[in-house]
Design an enzyme around this catalytic site. Structure first.
Site, mmCIF file in Angstrom:
data_model
loop_
_atom_site.group_PDB
_atom_site.id
_atom_site.type_symbol
_atom_site.label_atom_id
_atom_site.label_comp_id
_atom_site.label_asym_id
_atom_site.label_seq_id
_atom_site.Cartn_x
_atom_site.Cartn_y
_atom_site.Cartn_z
ATOM 1 N N ASP A 20 0.880 -1.183 0.000
ATOM 2 C CA ASP A 20 0.000 0.000 0.000
ATOM 3 C C ASP A 20 0.910 1.224 0.000
ATOM 4 O OD1 ASP A 20 -2.683 1.360 2.110
ATOM 5 O OD2 ASP A 20 -1.502 2.188 0.455
ATOM 6 N N ASP A 92 -6.176 5.605 3.996
ATOM 7 C CA ASP A 92 -4.739 5.647 4.274
ATOM 8 C C ASP A 92 -4.400 5.128 5.665
ATOM 9 O OD1 ASP A 92 -4.618 6.640 1.803
ATOM 10 O OD2 ASP A 92 -3.606 8.516 2.282
ATOM 11 N N HIS A 135 -5.533 11.786 13.440
ATOM 12 C CA HIS A 135 -6.509 11.683 12.354
ATOM 13 C C HIS A 135 -7.702 10.821 12.721
ATOM 14 C CE1 HIS A 135 -3.848 13.705 9.626
ATOM 15 N NE2 HIS A 135 -2.918 12.800 9.743
ATOM 16 N N ASP A 172 2.403 18.739 13.694
ATOM 17 C CA ASP A 172 2.499 17.746 12.617
ATOM 18 C C ASP A 172 2.099 18.432 11.306
ATOM 19 O OD1 ASP A 172 2.152 14.399 12.298
ATOM 20 O OD2 ASP A 172 1.160 15.641 10.776
ATOM 21 N N HIS A 174 0.286 17.387 8.982
ATOM 22 C CA HIS A 174 -1.068 17.064 8.506
ATOM 23 C C HIS A 174 -2.099 17.650 9.456
ATOM 24 C CE1 HIS A 174 1.469 13.786 6.835
ATOM 25 N NE2 HIS A 174 0.683 13.926 5.784
ATOM 26 N N ASP A 265 6.856 15.331 10.763
ATOM 27 C CA ASP A 265 6.863 15.347 9.296
ATOM 28 C C ASP A 265 6.828 16.784 8.786
ATOM 29 O OD1 ASP A 265 3.486 13.915 9.363
ATOM 30 O OD2 ASP A 265 4.295 15.721 10.265
ATOM 31 N N TYR A 305 8.569 10.859 9.091
ATOM 32 C CA TYR A 305 8.877 9.682 8.268
ATOM 33 C C TYR A 305 10.266 9.693 7.657
ATOM 34 C CZ TYR A 305 3.985 9.592 9.150
ATOM 35 O OH TYR A 305 2.786 9.626 9.818
HETATM 36 C C1 LIG Z 1 0.163 10.946 11.765
HETATM 37 C C2 LIG Z 1 0.264 11.547 10.376
HETATM 38 O O1 LIG Z 1 -0.342 12.844 10.393
HETATM 39 O O2 LIG Z 1 1.620 11.793 10.046
HETATM 40 N N1 LIG Z 1 -0.362 10.705 9.399
HETATM 41 C C3 LIG Z 1 -0.224 11.076 7.998
HETATM 42 C C4 LIG Z 1 -1.092 10.225 7.071
HETATM 43 C C5 LIG Z 1 -0.863 10.574 5.617
HETATM 44 C C6 LIG Z 1 -1.749 9.779 4.694
HETATM 45 N N2 LIG Z 1 -1.551 10.147 3.314
HETATM 46 ZN ZN LIG Z 2 1.566 13.922 9.790
#
Ligand SMILES: CC(O)(O)NCCCCN
Ligand SMILES: [Zn+2]
Length: 661
Positions: A20, A92, A135, A172, A174, A265, A305
């Site tokens: 994935d 995701d 999320h 973060d 996101h 990230d 990441y």
């Molecule tokens: C915990 C997080 O916010 O880093 N997850 C990111 C998920 C991205 C999916 N495309």
């Molecule tokens: Zn994130």
């Protein structure tokens, strides 16, 4: 009190079992490289290690529905096909036979942090967990998240400790839509999030992530979204949002507890964020939050990441939680246009909810930011963005042996944990002569001579990072300031920020070489600005307008300080400035984020009462909370805003909108 660290390798025991592309970056190594970096750098040993625990059903049901929990409970017994099928209903995210167990440990770790901070066992702490949480929604897993660790921690803190006001800062890259959903109409939880958005083109592609989603009903104003509509955001962009939005609102809100969705990230090198902020910026973000809620801060890992910048960012965060001074930020050149547009939109969307933003400029055509980029704004061209980013790892700076030294009259009592700089006999004769010649001129006042020469010794030791910071009670404050500034500014690379609190003429001239920057809080009306390096912040009457003083500190002094990036900060309190101890400690605490913590506080001899509070802040103790802030005095808002508008031509960090003219 110490810093808690929660980590258990059991949370590395799940991974993606099929192909994935969207989920392959969420690997167990994220946790192991982060923990190993903390061990290798010696930071883990300096922390209080707390055990993980499993969140109970009751804990999880604080945020999630029964049916969702029951469904997740079945996953350990699913076949591979069933697991894949189960995930297909969510976005995701992947499941694994052991992920339910790890998700309980991740949420439980956040609760362990809340318990140990709220019960005063530790001052603050960090939990290295996976799966992340911000999320996940009431009924759904999303974005690698199963249970919403930080949202559960917030509900838990309200229920178990009757915490009135909780601030959640989500750095973060996101948008934590799960957190936003949970607290959208809750005025007790203020949620800050910045996130890569690109006019809704970036995951999770939600209209609800835009800046105009301010919260609903009673919760209106308590949800603050900063969309980044371009990649490549840098340290300056992050700091500008802190100084001109997050901190002013956070201080007005005055939380009893700060929770951080600590996703890394948003650091350079991350495949998701594609931002350019360097790991050391997290030392500054952490530091800037540490004087809120009396220092009660729980950081819970979310994303991150890049297996190089992630551990570096984790170390910068933990090092700062431990009280070490933040490293000097590298080449801050001011916020970019796109960041300023976002900042402008968010400030105008929230001006009706927060008095600190009341004067924020409106956006005449403030449609939502789905509008296309401004014509002519160059996009980052393809091949450039394809290059692997490289960055300089922040040099490991050990904290100084002596974090604070006190230079007091011989009968003065040295505060505990402070090193007393006694009148050292072996004064360097060349320095003594220079002092006599330049400063003392006629008087053979040997007491002042002794004080001044000890000050030069203190500065030299700070320069060599043998001493972190210092405070001095002096008879003649003008002579002391001149001596300190001349001595400190002498070295070619040095720049001295002088923060003058109190009326009185600044006893030296700042010339245009930029070696010194003076910001003076004064109650005297000031005529025109003489120089970009001598800035009078005039506040009406005495300093009783605490909100006015704090807002001027956050949105004027701090941005100037970061842009100026001094090698030494000198804080001068002339007698009768009348600042309360708590406000004084907030000022010292915030300024400690500059110059790698090299702060020198000069006070009149009769200011004994300030010695204890000053020493406490110089040692990195969090300043006591000020309580929710009322609106600043209108005339102070006016004068501060007028000053900012006049200075922004010279100082990029004072910009808060895209129209830079
Ligand atoms: C915990 C997080 O916010 O880093 N997850 C990111 C998920 C991205 C999916 N495309
Ligand atoms: Zn994130």
């Amino acid at each position: 009190m110490g810093t808690a660290l929660i980590y258990d390798e059991e949370m590395t025991n799940y991974k993606l079992l099929w192909v994935d592309p969207a989920c392959k970056i969420e690997v167990p190594e994220r946790l192991t490289v982060s923990y190993e970096a903390l061990v290798k750098s010696g930071l883990a040993d300096r922390c209080v290690s707390l055990p993980v625990r499993e969140a109970t059903d009751a804990d999880i049901l604080l945020v999630h529905s029964e049916e969702y929990l029951e469904a997740v409970k079945k996953t350990p017994y699913m076949t591979l096909e069933d697991l894949m099928d189960f995930c297909s209903q969510y976005g995701d995210v992947y499941f694994h036979p052991n992920i339910y167990h790890c998700a309980k440990l991740a949420a439980g770790s956040a609760l362990q942090l809340v318990d140990s901070v709220m019960m005063g066992k530790v001052r603050n702490g960090m939990a290295l967990v996976r799966p992340p949480g911000h999320h996940s929604m009431r009924n759904a897993a999303s974005g690698f998240c199963v249970f919403n660790n930080v949202a559960i921690a917030a509900q838990y803190a309200k229920q178990k400790y009757a915490v009135e006001r909780i601030l959640i800062v989500d750095w973060d890259i996101h948008h934590g839509q799960g957190v936003q959903d949970c607290f959208e109409d809750d005025p007790r939880v203020l949620y800050f999030s910045w996130h890569r958005y690109e006019h809704q083109k970036f995951w999770p592609n939600l209209r609800d992530s835009d800046f105009d989603r301010v919260g609903n009903e009673k919760g209106a104003g308590f949800n603050v979204n900063v969309p980044w509509n371009k990649v490549g955001m840098k340290n300056s962009d992050y700091l500008s949002v802190f100084c001109h939005l997050f901190l002013p609102v956070a201080y007005e809100f005055c939380p009893d507890l700060v929770l951080v969705c600590a996703g890394f990230d948003s650091a350079i090198g991350d495949p998701e964020g594609e931002m350019c902020a360097t790991p050391d910026i997290f030392a500054h973000l952490t530091h800037l939050l540490m004087n809120l809620a009396g220092g009660k801060l729980c950081a819970v890992l979310e994303g991150g990441y890049n297996l190089t910048s992630l551990p570096q960012s984790v170390c910068q965060t933990v090092q700062t939680l431990l009280g070490d001074p933040a490293p000097r930020p590298a080449n801050l050149d001011g916020p970019c246009l796109s960041a300023l547009e976002s900042l402008h939109c968010v400030r105008s969307a929230h001006k009706k909810y927060w008095s600190c933003l009341k004067h924020a400029a409106d956006l005449p055509t403030c449609e939502v930011s789905t509008k296309r980029n401004k014509v002519g704004e160059e996009e980052i061209n393809e091949e450039q963005s394809k290059q692997e980013p490289v960055w300089r790892e922040c040099p490991k700076t050990l904290p100084p042996d002596i974090s604070a030294a006190a230079l007091l009259p011989d009968d003065g009592i040295c505060p505990e944990r402070c090193y007393s700089l006694k009148s050292s006999e072996d004064l360097d004769p060349s320095i003594v002569n220079k002092l006599k010649e330049h400063i003392l001129k006629d008087t053979e006042d040997c007491e002042t001579l002794s004080t001044l020469s000890r000050l030069t010794v203190l500065i030299d030791k700070m320069e060599k990072n043998e001493i972190g910071s210092g405070l001095a009670l002096v008879k003649d404050i003008s002579k002391a300031v001149i001596c300190v500034v001349q001595h400190a500014a002498a070295a070619p690379m040095n720049r001295v920020l002088v923060v003058y609190v109190g009326d009185g003429v600044v006893p030296f001239h700042t010339n245009e070489d930029g070696k010194t920057l003076v910001v003076q809080f004064t109650t005297q009306k000031s005529e025109e600005i003489q120089s970009k390096y001598l800035i009078p912040v005039c506040l009406q009457k005495d300093y009783s307008d605490i909100p006015g003083f704090i807002q001027a500190t956050l949105s004027l002094l701090l941005p100037l300080g970061y842009e100026y990036d001094p090698s030494l900060v000198v804080v001068v309190q002339t007698s009768g400035c009348g600042l309360s101890h708590n406000v004084w400690q907030q000022l010292i605490g915030l300024l400690r984020g500059l110059a790698q913590g090299h702060t020198l506080v000069l006070m009149q001899e009769d200011q004994n009462a300030y010695v204890g509070p000053t020493a406490s802040s110089l040692l990195g103790d969090p300043a006591p909370p000020l309580g929710p802030l009322e609106a600043p005095l209108p005339e102070n808002v006016e004068s501060t805003e007028k000053l900012r508008l006049r200075l922004k031509a010279d100082w990029n960090f004072l910009l808060t909108t895209g129209n830079v003219k």
